[in-house]
Scaffold this motif. Structure first.
Motif, short mmCIF file in Angstrom:
data_model
loop_
_atom_site.label_atom_id
_atom_site.label_comp_id
_atom_site.label_asym_id
_atom_site.label_seq_id
_atom_site.Cartn_x
_atom_site.Cartn_y
_atom_site.Cartn_z
N VAL A 119 32.78 47.64 -7.10
CA VAL A 119 32.91 46.55 -6.12
C VAL A 119 34.02 45.59 -6.53
O VAL A 119 34.86 45.19 -5.71
N GLU A 120 34.05 45.23 -7.80
CA GLU A 120 35.07 44.31 -8.30
C GLU A 120 36.47 44.88 -8.13
O GLU A 120 37.41 44.17 -7.76
N GLU A 121 36.63 46.18 -8.43
CA GLU A 121 37.93 46.84 -8.26
C GLU A 121 38.41 46.75 -6.82
O GLU A 121 39.58 46.46 -6.55
N VAL A 122 37.51 47.02 -5.90
CA VAL A 122 37.87 46.97 -4.48
C VAL A 122 38.32 45.57 -4.11
O VAL A 122 39.35 45.39 -3.43
N TYR A 123 37.58 44.57 -4.55
CA TYR A 123 37.92 43.20 -4.17
C TYR A 123 39.25 42.76 -4.75
O TYR A 123 40.08 42.16 -4.06
N VAL A 124 39.50 43.07 -6.01
CA VAL A 124 40.75 42.68 -6.67
C VAL A 124 41.94 43.35 -6.01
O VAL A 124 43.00 42.74 -5.81
N GLU A 125 41.78 44.62 -5.63
CA GLU A 125 42.89 45.37 -5.04
C GLU A 125 43.18 44.96 -3.60
O GLU A 125 44.34 44.93 -3.18
N THR A 126 42.14 44.65 -2.82
CA THR A 126 42.34 44.40 -1.39
C THR A 126 42.36 42.92 -1.01
O THR A 126 42.96 42.54 -0.01
N LYS A 127 41.67 42.08 -1.80
CA LYS A 127 41.60 40.63 -1.54
C LYS A 127 41.33 40.30 -0.07
O LYS A 127 42.06 39.53 0.56
N PRO A 128 40.29 40.84 0.51
CA PRO A 128 40.03 40.58 1.93
C PRO A 128 39.46 39.17 2.15
O PRO A 128 38.73 38.65 1.32
N ILE A 129 39.82 38.58 3.26
CA ILE A 129 39.23 37.30 3.65
C ILE A 129 37.78 37.51 4.07
O ILE A 129 36.91 36.68 3.82
N SER A 130 37.55 38.64 4.74
CA SER A 130 36.20 39.01 5.17
C SER A 130 35.91 40.40 4.64
O SER A 130 36.56 41.37 5.06
N ILE A 131 34.99 40.52 3.71
CA ILE A 131 34.73 41.81 3.07
C ILE A 131 33.48 42.45 3.69
O ILE A 131 32.45 41.80 3.86
N GLY A 132 33.61 43.72 4.06
CA GLY A 132 32.53 44.45 4.71
C GLY A 132 31.85 45.42 3.75
O GLY A 132 32.51 46.23 3.10
N ILE A 133 30.54 45.32 3.66
CA ILE A 133 29.73 46.14 2.75
C ILE A 133 28.62 46.80 3.54
O ILE A 133 27.97 46.15 4.37
N ALA A 134 28.36 48.08 3.30
CA ALA A 134 27.26 48.77 3.97
C ALA A 134 26.36 49.44 2.95
O ALA A 134 26.84 50.07 2.01
N ASP A 135 25.07 49.30 3.14
CA ASP A 135 24.06 50.01 2.36
C ASP A 135 23.44 51.05 3.29
O ASP A 135 22.71 50.69 4.22
N LEU A 136 23.74 52.31 3.05
CA LEU A 136 23.31 53.38 3.94
C LEU A 136 22.05 54.04 3.40
O LEU A 136 22.02 54.52 2.27
N GLY A 137 21.00 54.05 4.24
CA GLY A 137 19.71 54.51 3.79
C GLY A 137 19.01 53.43 3.00
O GLY A 137 18.41 53.68 1.96
N CYS A 138 19.06 52.21 3.51
CA CYS A 138 18.61 51.03 2.75
C CYS A 138 17.09 50.99 2.57
O CYS A 138 16.60 50.39 1.63
N SER A 139 16.35 51.59 3.48
CA SER A 139 14.89 51.56 3.47
C SER A 139 14.41 50.10 3.53
O SER A 139 15.05 49.25 4.14
N SER A 140 13.26 49.82 2.89
CA SER A 140 12.71 48.47 2.88
C SER A 140 12.08 48.21 1.52
O SER A 140 12.02 49.09 0.67
N GLY A 141 11.62 46.99 1.34
CA GLY A 141 11.06 46.66 0.04
C GLY A 141 12.05 45.93 -0.84
O GLY A 141 13.20 45.68 -0.44
N PRO A 142 11.67 45.59 -2.07
CA PRO A 142 12.50 44.74 -2.93
C PRO A 142 13.83 45.37 -3.34
O PRO A 142 14.79 44.65 -3.61
N ASN A 143 13.90 46.70 -3.40
CA ASN A 143 15.15 47.35 -3.80
C ASN A 143 16.29 47.06 -2.83
O ASN A 143 17.45 46.99 -3.22
N THR A 144 15.94 46.91 -1.55
CA THR A 144 16.96 46.76 -0.50
C THR A 144 17.85 45.56 -0.75
O THR A 144 19.08 45.67 -0.74
N LEU A 145 17.26 44.40 -0.97
CA LEU A 145 18.04 43.19 -1.12
C LEU A 145 18.47 42.94 -2.56
O LEU A 145 19.39 42.16 -2.80
N SER A 146 17.82 43.59 -3.51
CA SER A 146 18.17 43.39 -4.91
C SER A 146 19.61 43.80 -5.18
O SER A 146 20.38 43.06 -5.81
N ILE A 147 20.01 44.97 -4.71
CA ILE A 147 21.38 45.44 -4.99
C ILE A 147 22.40 44.62 -4.20
O ILE A 147 23.50 44.37 -4.68
N ILE A 148 22.03 44.16 -3.00
CA ILE A 148 22.94 43.33 -2.22
C ILE A 148 23.20 42.01 -2.94
O ILE A 148 24.34 41.53 -3.00
#
Length: 375
Positions: free
Chosen positions: A52-81
């Motif tokens: 994630v850090e590599e992407v941000y340093v290389e692209t420096k977006p004003i608005s960065i888009g992130i997707a969690d595919l197959g996020c399911s539910s429960g505490p794991n979902t928001l923990s990684i976000i």
């Protein structure tokens, strides 16, 4: 035109409309029984956040888009976000050349039947905790749900910078159609996945479906990611060419045996079991590499495999933990095919069989970590 065999239609309907982790926060819910997945994600979290850090340093977006595919539910979902957002903010704060983004857009994706409600109920506290100690500073965080299959397009062109998917891509989009003959009968009678007793056509059918699905996944993400965008994918797999090993395939063999016990006791009909297949595939390293190379949209920057060590510190046996995890994942599919009355007995049998096997010899399921870069 001759209509498709009934089992094929039924299998497709099952996956698209019924497959989801058990929702809520009950004893059999995914929220309560996903510690093994959390342990795996934590083992590779350092690599995830570095990517994630590599992407941000290389692209420096004003608005960065992130997707969690197959996020399911429960505490794991928001923990990684939470970890990802904090990694972006920490990276942007290190030098003046990396200003903080104005926006972080987070898209949570899973099939429409997923328990998104429990995710959104947790969002107010989640956002409050993220803003704590920032005195109103930092980027605006926007979180949205995107229900739908990730085996196809989900997002606008070049709207994403980073894609994360944990323990999702070993699930196929459907039961491989080639598992059924012209009359709609399974050619894999007596097994619910690839086993030693399966005809060679069974492993070929599963591999063909995996290739189609994984290629569609890669092609769809290549349109949605910016050039240089990254994906971190965590999925179950196998080490060698043999589809039958004492790893992920063996867990399905033990579940087949657990079903067979119920057949012998008259609790389910043999015909019911013989028409039940799982939409799962554990690919090998070569199969993944070959498909990435063939599809051509991504460079495979990193690929590692690892095993989870047993943890029985909470007093539960390994077999019990595995059974509870598999139940939280497979419960909806099993109920739809057999009815819910068999669940407790089925997974009691399964827990016992796993524990018995572990006293004889370790079962070592393999997990792959992939880091892919959009070309």
């Amino acid at each position: 035109m001759t209509p498709p065999p009934p089992h094929i239609c039924k299998a497709k309907m099952d996956v698209e409309n019924f497959f989801h982790m058990t929702g809520g926060v009950g004893e059999t819910s995914y929220a309560k029984n996903s510690s093994l997945q959390k342990k795996a994600a934590d083992m590779v979290k350092k690599i995830t956040l570095e990517t994630v850090e590599e992407v941000y340093v290389e692209t420096k977006p004003i608005s960065i888009g992130i997707a969690d595919l197959g996020c399911s539910s429960g505490p794991n979902t928001l923990s990684i976000i939470k970890d990802i957002v904090e990694a972006i903010e920490a990276t942007s704060g290190r030098t003046v050349n990396n200003p903080s983004p104005e926006e972080v857009r987070v898209y949570l994706n899973d099939l429409p039947s997923n328990d998104f409600n429990s995710v959104f109920i947790a969002l107010p506290d989640f956002c409050k905790n993220l803003k704590k100690d920032k005195m109103g500073g930092g980027p605006q965080i926007y979180i949205a749900a995107y229900p739908g299959s990730f085996f196809g397009r989900l997002f606008p062109n070049q709207s994403l910078h980073f894609v994360y998917s944990s323990y999702s891509l070993h699930w196929l989009s459907k039961i491989p159609p080639a598992l059924y003959d012209e009359q709609g009968n399974s050619i894999n009678r007596g097994s619910i996945y690839i086993s030693k007793a399966s005809p060679t056509e069974v492993s070929k059918a599963y591999l063909k479906q995996f290739k189609e699905d994984f290629s569609l996944f890669l092609g769809s993400r290549s349109k949605e990611l910016n050039v240089g965008g990254r994906m971190v994918l965590i999925l179950l797999g196998r080490k060698g060419a043999d589809h039958v090993d004492r790893g992920n395939s063996f867990f399905w063999e033990l579940l087949s045996q657990s079903f067979a016990i119920l057949v012998s006791q008259g609790q389910i009909e043999r015909e019911k079991l013989e028409s039940y297949e799982v939409h799962f595939y554990a690919p090998s390293e070569n199969e993944i590499e070959d498909e990435v190379r063939r599809e051509g949209s991504f460079q495979l920057d990193r690929m590692e495999n690892f095993e989870l060590e047993r943890d029985e510190t909470d007093g539960l046996s390994y077999g019990t933990k595995v059974a509870m995890t598999v139940r939280a994942i497979q419960e909806t599919m099993i109920c739809q095919h057999f009815g819910e009355g068999i669940l407790d007995t089925l997974f009691e049998n399964y827990s016992r069989l796993v524990d018995e096997e572990m006293t004889r010899e370790e079962i070592k399921p393999i997990t792959f970590l992939l880091v892919l870069r959009k070309l």
